[in-house]
Enzyme design. Structure first.
Site, PDB file in Angstrom:
ATOM      1  N   CYS A 117      25.963   9.883  23.362  1.00  0.00           N
ATOM      2  CA  CYS A 117      26.261   8.755  22.458  1.00  0.00           C
ATOM      3  C   CYS A 117      27.757   8.615  22.157  1.00  0.00           C
ATOM      4  CB  CYS A 117      25.466   8.896  21.169  1.00  0.00           C
ATOM      5  SG  CYS A 117      23.699   8.992  21.454  1.00  0.00           S
ATOM      6  N   HIS A 259      28.490   5.051  15.307  1.00  0.00           N
ATOM      7  CA  HIS A 259      27.385   5.079  16.281  1.00  0.00           C
ATOM      8  C   HIS A 259      26.073   4.774  15.558  1.00  0.00           C
ATOM      9  CE1 HIS A 259      24.449   6.212  19.105  1.00  0.00           C
ATOM     10  NE2 HIS A 259      24.176   7.386  18.561  1.00  0.00           N
ATOM     11  N   ASN A 289      19.035   2.755  18.358  1.00  0.00           N
ATOM     12  CA  ASN A 289      20.072   3.635  18.906  1.00  0.00           C
ATOM     13  C   ASN A 289      20.165   3.383  20.411  1.00  0.00           C
ATOM     14  OD1 ASN A 289      21.625   5.739  19.874  1.00  0.00           O
ATOM     15  ND2 ASN A 289      20.662   7.302  18.601  1.00  0.00           N
TER      16      ASN A 289
HETATM   17  O1  UT7 Z   1      22.208   9.533  18.916  1.00  0.00           O
HETATM   18  C1  UT7 Z   1      22.547  10.891  18.785  1.00  0.00           C
HETATM   19  C2  UT7 Z   1      22.620  11.272  17.379  1.00  0.00           C
HETATM   20  N1  UT7 Z   1      21.345  11.111  16.762  1.00  0.00           N
HETATM   21  C3  UT7 Z   1      21.230  11.274  15.481  1.00  0.00           C
HETATM   22  O2  UT7 Z   1      22.209  11.510  14.819  1.00  0.00           O
HETATM   23  C4  UT7 Z   1      19.856  11.209  14.870  1.00  0.00           C
HETATM   24  C5  UT7 Z   1      19.765  12.234  13.806  1.00  0.00           C
HETATM   25  N2  UT7 Z   1      18.501  12.382  13.155  1.00  0.00           N
HETATM   26  C6  UT7 Z   1      17.848  11.406  12.481  1.00  0.00           C
HETATM   27  O3  UT7 Z   1      18.201  10.256  12.511  1.00  0.00           O
HETATM   28  C7  UT7 Z   1      16.693  11.807  11.605  1.00  0.00           C
HETATM   29  O4  UT7 Z   1      16.710  13.209  11.466  1.00  0.00           O
HETATM   30  C8  UT7 Z   1      15.315  11.354  12.114  1.00  0.00           C
HETATM   31  C9  UT7 Z   1      15.187   9.851  12.031  1.00  0.00           C
HETATM   32  C10 UT7 Z   1      15.103  11.821  13.558  1.00  0.00           C
HETATM   33  C11 UT7 Z   1      14.236  11.969  11.232  1.00  0.00           C
HETATM   34  O5  UT7 Z   1      14.438  11.570   9.873  1.00  0.00           O
HETATM   35  P1  UT7 Z   1      14.554  12.651   8.707  1.00  0.00           P
HETATM   36  O6  UT7 Z   1      14.744  11.917   7.464  1.00  0.00           O
HETATM   37  O7  UT7 Z   1      15.591  13.637   9.105  1.00  0.00           O
HETATM   38  O8  UT7 Z   1      13.132  13.302   8.722  1.00  0.00           O
HETATM   39  P2  UT7 Z   1      12.751  14.854   8.769  1.00  0.00           P
HETATM   40  O9  UT7 Z   1      12.858  15.327  10.189  1.00  0.00           O
HETATM   41  O10 UT7 Z   1      13.493  15.614   7.719  1.00  0.00           O
HETATM   42  O11 UT7 Z   1      11.261  14.783   8.347  1.00  0.00           O
HETATM   43  C12 UT7 Z   1      10.860  14.378   7.009  1.00  0.00           C
HETATM   44  C13 UT7 Z   1       9.383  14.106   7.024  1.00  0.00           C
HETATM   45  C14 UT7 Z   1       8.587  15.223   7.690  1.00  0.00           C
HETATM   46  O12 UT7 Z   1       7.336  15.307   7.021  1.00  0.00           O
HETATM   47  P3  UT7 Z   1       7.078  16.432   5.915  1.00  0.00           P
HETATM   48  O13 UT7 Z   1       7.320  17.745   6.596  1.00  0.00           O
HETATM   49  O14 UT7 Z   1       8.060  16.149   4.819  1.00  0.00           O
HETATM   50  O15 UT7 Z   1       5.654  16.197   5.517  1.00  0.00           O
HETATM   51  C15 UT7 Z   1       8.382  14.720   9.080  1.00  0.00           C
HETATM   52  O16 UT7 Z   1       7.241  15.268   9.682  1.00  0.00           O
HETATM   53  O17 UT7 Z   1       9.139  12.924   7.806  1.00  0.00           O
HETATM   54  C16 UT7 Z   1       8.226  13.233   8.847  1.00  0.00           C
HETATM   55  N3  UT7 Z   1       8.590  12.420  10.001  1.00  0.00           N
HETATM   56  C17 UT7 Z   1       8.039  11.217  10.225  1.00  0.00           C
HETATM   57  N4  UT7 Z   1       7.084  10.533   9.554  1.00  0.00           N
HETATM   58  C18 UT7 Z   1       6.745   9.323  10.049  1.00  0.00           C
HETATM   59  C19 UT7 Z   1       9.517  12.669  10.961  1.00  0.00           C
HETATM   60  N5  UT7 Z   1       9.573  11.647  11.833  1.00  0.00           N
HETATM   61  C20 UT7 Z   1       8.657  10.733  11.389  1.00  0.00           C
HETATM   62  C21 UT7 Z   1       8.246   9.466  11.871  1.00  0.00           C
HETATM   63  N6  UT7 Z   1       7.298   8.803  11.150  1.00  0.00           N
HETATM   64  N7  UT7 Z   1       8.779   8.902  12.961  1.00  0.00           N
END
Ligand code: UT7
Length: 356
Positions: A117, A259, A289
């Protein structure tokens, strides 16, 4: 031969977005994902993304965006083609030479750049340095991706985030006072995090010819939560470094484009750097993205709406797999962006560009 020119100036902007659009609900249904439109929108800022579809490659998108950037600059030619992509048409050879050929550029140097990216900022830094070193006069820097080819539709962690598209800019030598002039760049990498964003198979470590490759290794994977922290930290540090190098106080920046990975990451970076909300621009909601295509697509989107005055101090920052990151400080270009539909391989006639 171009030694009198003091910096690189961005003089053309082009885009290509494939016409097929997938909403959050479409993506959820296609992969049978346990997620919702509301979760995706509130946690990422993404509402929809474009998909290239079978038969349309990264090269097809790159040719169209490159042609649109040349049209935007009213330039027939470029003398170097740099293609930032992690989704090339094939592992070997690079995609850039064929893109240059299809654009009718003749035997100019052309190469792929794989910084995920961050590829577009790496590309602008390298092409700009080649301009100031007198090695080329009009480099075309393209960021193009077809992530739909490497994303596992059943992987909730990535399927909701990524989209396809291409953006391109034409650079030329010029003066620092001109709109579009590059003032400073900052680049960095940390390979200790190389497994956080990866496609494990298909290279020399785990050849794509290996029998019975796991689904896990064949598709793009990202450890999102861990990446999130790195992304905020590295884009913030790199932004502050490039502004310091340019001699620009953060409060003097009138346009910030990061980005388009996640709206919450973008807001966290802009807050930490000290960029007021009215100076933040992006299009993550409409395109998701798009990796190396993300910054030129967002730049074109804001330029098409005349959201920023030419000459305004501008900060571009990116973060991606590798891990890699980088920033460019430049003034807002005067170019009117153009766009093209995906080019068809074997189609000789350039199609007319339309306003982006
Ligand atoms: O392009 C290269 C660079 N990329 C990035 O910088 C992306 C970086 N990461 C992100 O944008 C975020 O970490 C994500 C969008 C991938 C995930 O969002 P988050 O707010 O960091 O979620 P998390 O991984 O901390 O998960 C929080 C909760 C979890 O549930 P519990 O354990 O709290 O019950 C996950 O299982 O959200 C859940 N979860 C989802 N729920 C519904 C994670 N992904 C999803 C989803 N839909 N797609």
């Amino acid at each position: 031969m171009h030694q009198d020119l003091r910096t690189a100036v961005l003089c053309g902007i082009g885009t290509c977005l494939p016409p097929h659009v997938l909403t959050n609900t479409d993506v959820t249904r296609l992969g049978g994902l346990d997620t919702t439109d509301a979760w995706i929108r509130t946690r990422t800022g993404i509402s929809r993304r474009h998909r290239a579809g079978a038969g349309t490659s990264t090269g097809d998108l790159a040719v169209a965006a490159g042609r649109a950037a040349l049209d935007s600059a009213d330039a027939g030619r470029a003398d170097l083609l740099l293609l930032a992509t992690t989704t090339p048409d094939r592992p070997c050879p690079g995609t850039a030479p064929e893109v240059a050929h299809r654009l009718g550029l003749g035997p100019v140097p052309a190469f792929d750049l794989a910084a995920v990216c961050s590829g577009f900022v790496y590309g602008v830094a390298i092409a700009g340095a080649m301009v100031t070193a007198g090695l080329c006069a009009r480099p075309l820097v393209v960021g193009a991706e077809t992530y739909s080819a490497v994303i596992d539709p059943t992987d909730r962690d990535t399927a909701v985030l990524f989209g396809d598209g291409a953006g391109a800019v034409l650079l030329r030598g010029g003066e620092r006072a001109e709109p579009g002039a590059v003032a400073a760049v900052d680049l960095g990498a940390d390979g200790a995090g190389c497994d956080l964003i990866a496609i494990a198979a298909g290279g020399s470590r785990l050849p794509g010819t290996t029998p019975r490759l796991s689904r896990e290794s064949r598709y793009f994977r990202m450890r999102g939560r861990e990446v999130y922290g790195h992304a905020v930290r590295r884009m913030t540090e790199s932004s502050l470094a490039v502004l310091d190098r340019a001699g620009w106080p953060p409060g003097s920046v009138e346009a910030f484009i990061g980005h388009q990975a996640n709206q919450r990451i973008l807001d966290a970076v802009a807050d930490r750097v000290g960029i007021a909300p009215r100076h933040r621009h992006g299009n993550i909601g409409e395109v998701g993205n798009t990796a190396a295509a993300s910054l030129p697509l967002a730049l074109a989107h804001a330029a098409a709406r005349h959201a920023v005055r030419p000459g305004a101090r501008t900060l571009l920052t990116a973060f991606g797999g590798g891990l890699t990151w980088g920033s460019v400080a430049l003034t807002w270009p005067a170019a009117e962006p153009r766009s093209q539909a995906p080019a068809r391989r074997g189609s000789p006639a350039p199609r007319p560009s339309s306003p982006a």
